[in-house]
Enzyme design. Structure first.
Site, mmCIF file in Angstrom:
data_model
loop_
_atom_site.group_PDB
_atom_site.id
_atom_site.type_symbol
_atom_site.label_atom_id
_atom_site.label_comp_id
_atom_site.label_asym_id
_atom_site.label_seq_id
_atom_site.Cartn_x
_atom_site.Cartn_y
_atom_site.Cartn_z
ATOM 1 N N SER A 102 0.825 -1.217 0.000
ATOM 2 C CA SER A 102 0.000 0.000 0.000
ATOM 3 C C SER A 102 0.858 1.266 0.000
ATOM 4 O O SER A 102 2.024 1.262 0.405
ATOM 5 C CB SER A 102 -0.930 0.004 1.205
HETATM 6 N N1 SAM Z 1 -0.413 -4.977 3.997
HETATM 7 C C1 SAM Z 1 0.295 -5.321 2.789
HETATM 8 C C2 SAM Z 1 1.710 -4.803 2.789
HETATM 9 O O1 SAM Z 1 2.102 -4.110 3.716
HETATM 10 O O2 SAM Z 1 2.421 -5.117 1.833
HETATM 11 C C3 SAM Z 1 -0.422 -4.892 1.534
HETATM 12 C C4 SAM Z 1 -1.706 -5.568 1.403
HETATM 13 S S1 SAM Z 1 -2.352 -5.714 -0.213
HETATM 14 C C5 SAM Z 1 -3.032 -4.109 -0.459
HETATM 15 C C6 SAM Z 1 -3.741 -6.745 0.233
HETATM 16 C C7 SAM Z 1 -3.343 -8.154 0.589
HETATM 17 O O3 SAM Z 1 -4.482 -8.818 1.108
HETATM 18 C C8 SAM Z 1 -2.881 -8.967 -0.624
HETATM 19 O O4 SAM Z 1 -1.627 -9.520 -0.379
HETATM 20 C C9 SAM Z 1 -3.959 -10.037 -0.738
HETATM 21 O O5 SAM Z 1 -3.482 -11.268 -1.260
HETATM 22 C C10 SAM Z 1 -4.422 -10.149 0.695
HETATM 23 N N2 SAM Z 1 -5.746 -10.758 0.848
HETATM 24 C C11 SAM Z 1 -6.840 -10.620 0.059
HETATM 25 N N3 SAM Z 1 -7.862 -11.340 0.559
HETATM 26 C C12 SAM Z 1 -7.412 -11.936 1.684
HETATM 27 C C13 SAM Z 1 -7.999 -12.806 2.638
HETATM 28 N N4 SAM Z 1 -9.273 -13.222 2.535
HETATM 29 N N5 SAM Z 1 -7.248 -13.219 3.680
HETATM 30 C C14 SAM Z 1 -5.943 -12.819 3.813
HETATM 31 N N6 SAM Z 1 -5.333 -12.007 2.928
HETATM 32 C C15 SAM Z 1 -6.059 -11.563 1.882
#
Ligand code: SAM
Length: 244
Positions: free
Chosen positions: A92
């Protein structure tokens, strides 16, 4: 804020880091000047949503964001924008990470759950504020890479798990704070249940790739929740096999 005031804040942050008040002890002076410039540029998005928590700013100054982006994209690590991390996901934008962290209002006694580990960067920022960070990622290669990256950087207290964060981490619940870093169509009831009385959850809510809103959910001591809409955001969707 005047240049002098900004310089004072950065000097203050520097003093705190030298005194070792920011944990864990990750000595990475690499690209420190770029981090300083980035943190100095982080303002906020509205008069009531300024990034002004010194602990959050110190955490952003300390964590080497370039170690969380893919090799070929390191030149983008200290720009205030999201960066692709593979598998259609992103780390993000720094402003969003800082705002979500500030809204969560984490202190050193808190047990924190992050849903959406991605690169591990947000988890590392949280680990500057508390030793009790739990993070879940649904995409197996991202979960594995983040676990290795965090271990290599010395964040050995962060607990990682591969799985569907919609259901939270029941074995470790309840949590004082929950941050969801992917957009949910609704606030997942398992996460609400796993939030402690007095707890806070920060979560983007809205349709996939559509208009989403960053929400702050607070639970009072009686267990009643209040939801506040804060600002329009754009996140990758919360995925999983069950309808969201
Ligand atoms: N917080 C992260 C970082 O610091 O790099 C960035 C997050 S990215 C915007 C969103 C993340 O949520 C992705 O890696 C995605 O695969 C994960 N995600 C989506 N749905 C999810 C779920 N149901 N459970 C866990 N992770 C999930």
């Amino acid at each position: 804020m005047s240049r002098n005031a900004s310089a004072l804040i950065l000097m203050w942050l520097g003093v705190h880091m030298v005194l070792g008040q920011v944990s864990p002890a990750l000595a990475d002076s690499d690209r420190q000047a770029e981090r300083q410039a980035l943190v100095q540029s982080l303002r906020g998005v509205a008069p009531d949503l300024m990034i002004d928590d010194p602990n959050v700013r110190a955490a952003m100054l300390h964590v080497p964001r370039h170690r969380f982006v893919p090799d070929g994209l390191q030149n983008q690590a200290y720009l205030d924008r999201p960066v692709p991390i593979g598998h259609g996901q992103t780390i993000s934008q720094p402003t969003v990470v800082a705002l979500m962290t500030q809204l969560a209002d984490v202190d050193s006694t808190h047990k924190v759950l992050e849903v959406g580990t991605g690169s591990g960067y947000q988890a590392a920022i949280l680990a500057q504020l508390t030793d009790q960070v739990y993070t879940i990622e649904i995409i197996e290669p991202l979960a594995r890479d983040a676990r290795e990256r965090l271990a290599n950087l010395g964040y050995d207290r962060i607990r990682t798990r591969q799985g569907d964060g919609y259901y939270g981490w029941p074995e470790q619940a309840p949590f004082d704070r929950i941050l969801v870093t992917a957009a949910a169509a609704h606030i997942p009831s398992p996460l609400l249940e796993q939030l402690k009385p007095g707890g806070r959850m920060v979560i983007p809510v809205g349709p996939r790739w559509g208009a989403q809103t960053l929400m702050l959910v607070t639970k009072d001591q009686a267990g009643e929740t209040t939801t506040e809409s804060l600002l329009p955001v754009r996140f990758v969707p919360l995925t999983g096999e069950t309808p969201r």
